[in-house]
Design an enzyme around this catalytic site. Structure first.
Site, PDB file in Angstrom:
ATOM      1  CB  THR A 189      40.298  34.640  34.334  1.00 10.91           C
ATOM      2  OG1 THR A 189      40.777  33.615  33.475  1.00 10.91           O
ATOM      3  CG2 THR A 189      38.973  35.147  33.835  1.00 10.91           C
ATOM      4  CD  GLU A 334      35.479  34.848  34.443  1.00 11.33           C
ATOM      5  OE1 GLU A 334      35.681  35.523  35.477  1.00 11.33           O
ATOM      6  OE2 GLU A 334      36.081  33.791  34.188  1.00 11.33           O
ATOM      7  CE  LYS A 446      30.629  16.213  46.090  1.00 14.43           C
ATOM      8  NZ  LYS A 446      30.266  15.807  44.757  1.00 14.43           N
ATOM      9  CD1 TRP A 451      30.182  18.718  48.179  1.00 14.37           C
ATOM     10  CD2 TRP A 451      29.203  20.685  47.724  1.00 14.37           C
ATOM     11  NE1 TRP A 451      29.999  18.791  46.819  1.00 14.37           N
ATOM     12  CE2 TRP A 451      29.398  19.979  46.515  1.00 14.37           C
ATOM     13  CE3 TRP A 451      28.625  21.941  47.677  1.00 14.37           C
ATOM     14  CZ2 TRP A 451      29.010  20.488  45.281  1.00 14.37           C
ATOM     15  CZ3 TRP A 451      28.242  22.457  46.449  1.00 14.37           C
ATOM     16  CH2 TRP A 451      28.440  21.738  45.267  1.00 14.37           C
TER      17      TRP A 451
HETATM   18  P1  ADP Z   1      40.156  34.053  39.492  1.00 16.23           P
HETATM   19  O1  ADP Z   1      38.846  33.344  39.332  1.00 16.23           O
HETATM   20  O2  ADP Z   1      41.128  33.618  38.459  1.00 16.23           O
HETATM   21  O3  ADP Z   1      40.710  34.063  40.895  1.00 16.23           O
HETATM   22  P2  ADP Z   1      38.985  36.662  39.769  1.00 16.23           P
HETATM   23  O4  ADP Z   1      39.911  37.679  40.286  1.00 16.23           O
HETATM   24  O5  ADP Z   1      38.016  37.055  38.750  1.00 16.23           O
HETATM   25  O6  ADP Z   1      39.868  35.573  39.160  1.00 16.23           O
HETATM   26  O7  ADP Z   1      38.308  36.000  41.011  1.00 16.23           O
HETATM   27  C1  ADP Z   1      36.957  35.666  41.096  1.00 16.23           C
HETATM   28  C2  ADP Z   1      36.734  34.700  42.213  1.00 16.23           C
HETATM   29  O8  ADP Z   1      37.194  35.212  43.469  1.00 16.23           O
HETATM   30  C3  ADP Z   1      35.287  34.412  42.471  1.00 16.23           C
HETATM   31  O9  ADP Z   1      34.784  33.471  41.576  1.00 16.23           O
HETATM   32  C4  ADP Z   1      35.317  33.902  43.901  1.00 16.23           C
HETATM   33  O10 ADP Z   1      35.682  32.542  43.966  1.00 16.23           O
HETATM   34  C5  ADP Z   1      36.394  34.716  44.531  1.00 16.23           C
HETATM   35  N1  ADP Z   1      35.803  35.833  45.275  1.00 16.23           N
HETATM   36  C6  ADP Z   1      35.673  37.109  44.895  1.00 16.23           C
HETATM   37  N2  ADP Z   1      35.112  37.850  45.870  1.00 16.23           N
HETATM   38  C7  ADP Z   1      34.860  37.015  46.901  1.00 16.23           C
HETATM   39  C8  ADP Z   1      34.269  37.167  48.196  1.00 16.23           C
HETATM   40  N3  ADP Z   1      33.853  38.335  48.645  1.00 16.23           N
HETATM   41  N4  ADP Z   1      34.162  36.069  48.962  1.00 16.23           N
HETATM   42  C9  ADP Z   1      34.588  34.861  48.524  1.00 16.23           C
HETATM   43  N5  ADP Z   1      35.163  34.662  47.332  1.00 16.23           N
HETATM   44  C10 ADP Z   1      35.287  35.717  46.519  1.00 16.23           C
END
Ligand code: ADP
Length: 549
Positions: A189, A334, A446, A451
């Site tokens: 990640t 994940e 917040k 929120w």
């Molecule tokens: P990281 O969490 O380190 O950025 P990832 O590439 O796995 O790694 O990213 C996952 C995160 O990206 C999600 O938990 C979310 O916060 C964000 N995300 C992914 N797709 C979307 C989407 N369509 N809209 C909003 N947020 C998104």
């Protein structure tokens, strides 16, 4: 009583053998780092993958050993996807946009044995080669004529040439059969906080995810399609497209290092691409190029946008101006990564164009077999179809159960048989099951205990014609604790004042959600996967004094 069906493990190699046998002449086209366009077929590629599997074995790679890549999207990278996982080793796709210290940390943590790299990343390899602890062989993914020599190769021990390795073997090789739960690939990640953590996929989870994303209400992949994954193969396996393309026999087009608007557009048109996928920032560059040159997409029909929220303004531009359907998708490393896609249900057919755009701009509904719920701070499930938002928890057979080497301990919330994985995202879910992310828990603002969703505020700013990019972060406020501060990059040559932008919010959101201030900057820092790094902005503006009215 057991069923009486054949026991065939779900293995990644079966995707390639299917493509080879049933779609053997279908093309795989790549823009190479050498500069030219390379064309091959599934049949030829499968034969080369088998040769590479043999070459890796000859280098001493054994089952479960990690073989790393630092590479763009291209046919050699695809060959490694199958050669490594197919032979029972673990493909570890490293992210070349990370700092050399992080690459070293991750390669050591993963205990990579072999590292294959595109020539573009030679400077990075030179920075890490003397430092990593376990890598025995460094493979330059090129031919003999382009191999680094002299000073360029100095300091890289056991430097090998990819094409020499292929040449050294014949293609008589049978993909081994083993338990489908065997580890197949490893992704870290991006680790916006703390050390990066590894997610170890299995053959079974990968094949199930491939079925899930290929479905019509997911990415709708078919033999009729020509798929160009802009999303890098080092970013959660290009969201599974290198596997799905083999499953359905679609033509595949790889952009290599050419991710600018012009290079992408030329490839879309020349290869008659029908489907693409990538993060919003990439599409921004492409749309600016297409707009500035008065162009149209002649074959592109769908594009998957995810990784961060797709601004509704972008989805409309694609739809209204270019007749390209945006499929907004959500997921994470994940989750393999796809969890939800904003595909319609029958009752949406009768809706106005506006209302359909509203559905399309949600993150969508669950793809089978992913299940999801939202919970409040006490962990109680919240009802769907209300305005309440909560922490998003997911479960399913392609969702992580623990991190590689148990880093960070048990990540699951144990209620129910499998437990639930807390995604770190905050969302509401409507009565039809469509999820709308309001924030990541660490980005939430917040204000006086309530929120404020930063994504909604960014989306509104992005709809302003003078705004190129917008990030909304929490700034310290003496009375409300936190209040939204909008950080904006203007479009080149555009005029925009703080007052005009704040006025643009009127009537679009509850008044108390309006940002307290706007700062104009030249650029917003982007992370290794093209996402805005709000943690860096928060650091930059941690002492920012908001105007107090
Ligand atoms: P990281 O969490 O380190 O950025 P990832 O590439 O796995 O790694 O990213 C996952 C995160 O990206 C999600 O938990 C979310 O916060 C964000 N995300 C992914 N797709 C979307 C989407 N369509 N809209 C909003 N947020 C998104």
């Amino acid at each position: 009583m057991n069923g009486q069906m054949m026991q065939q493990p779900l293995l990644i190699s079966s995707l390639l053998t299917h493509a080879e046998r049933h779609h053997g002449d279908r093309e795989v086209v790549s823009r190479r780092v050498e500069g030219d366009i390379h064309r091959t077929t599934y049949k030829a590629m499968a034969a080369r993958s088998r040769r590479m599997a043999k070459a890796l074995a000859a280098l001493g790679v054994q089952r479960s050993d990690r073989v790393a890549t630092l590479a763009w999207n291209g046919y050699r990278h695809m060959e490694l996807y199958y050669a490594v996982s197919g032979s029972g080793a673990v493909l570890h796709t490293l992210n070349p946009r990370l700092h050399p210290d992080q690459v070293t940390y991750i390669a050591d943590h993963a205990e990579d044995q072999v590292l294959c790299f595109d020539l573009t990343f030679l400077p990075l390899i030179q920075a890490v080669a003397g430092r990593t602890k376990t890598v025995k062989h460094w493979v330059a993914m090129t031919d003999r004529a382009h191999m680094p020599v002299g000073a360029a190769a100095a300091g890289i021990p056991n430097l090998l040439c990819y094409e020499d390795l292929i040449e050294s073997q014949d293609d008589r090789y049978s993909w081994p059969s083993f338990d489908e739960n065997t580890a197949s690939s490893l992704c870290y990640t991006s680790g916006t906080t703390g050390n990066p953590k590894g997610v170890l996929y299995s053959h079974r989870s990968t094949v199930l995810h491939t079925f899930a994303i290929a479905l019509p209400d997911s990415l709708n992949c078919s033999a009729m399609d020509c798929i160009l994954p802009v999303v890098p193969m080092f970013h959660v396996n290009a969201w599974g497209l290198p596997y799905a393309a083999c499953m359905v026999g679609a033509k595949l087009v790889f952009p290599g290092a050419g991710l600018d608007g012009k290079s992408l557009y030329e490839l879309f048109e020349a290869e008659q691409v029908t489907v693409s996928a990538g993060v919003p920032t990439v599409w921004q560059a492409l749309l600016s190029y297409v707009e500035a040159n008065g162009l149209k997409f002649s074959t592109m029909r769908r594009t998957v946008i995810g990784g961060s929220a797709c601004p509704p303004a972008m989805l409309r531009t694609f739809g209204d101006t270019y007749d390209v359907r945006v499929l907004h998708a959500w997921g994470m490393t994940e989750m393999s990564p796809v969890g939800t896609v904003a595909a319609f249900k029958p009752r949406h057919a009768a809706l106005s164009r506006e209302a359909r755009y509203a559905v399309m701009s949600t993150q969508g509904r669950c793809v089978y077999p992913v299940d999801m719920k939202i919970v409040d701070e006490a962990g109680h499930e919240l009802a769907w179809g209300t305005e309440a938002s909560g922490d998003v928890l997911v479960r399913g057979p392609f969702i992580v159960s623990r991190y590689f080497k148990d880093e960070g301990g048990d990540p699951l919330r144990h209620d129910g048989e499998t437990g639930w994985f807390p995604t770190g995202d905050v969302a509401r879910i409507d009565a039809d099951g469509y999820m709308q992310i309001t924030d990541r828990s660490k980005d939430v603002i917040k204000s006086g205990g309530e929120w404020i969703g930063s994504i909604d505020l960014e989306n509104i700013a992005m709809a302003h014609p003078a705004v190129a990019m917008a990030a909304c972060i929490a700034a310290h406020h003496p009375k409300w604790d936190e209040r939204p501060l909008l950080v904006v990059v203007k479009k080149p040559g555009a005029e925009l004042t703080r007052e005009a932008l704040l006025a643009f919010y009127e009537g679009k959101i509850a008044k108390w959600w309006t940002p307290d201030d706007v700062v104009f900057v030249d650029a917003i820092p982007l992370g290794a996967t093209g996402k805005m790094q709000k943690n860096r902005l928060r650091e930059q503006f941690k002492d920012y004094k908001l105007p107090t009215a």
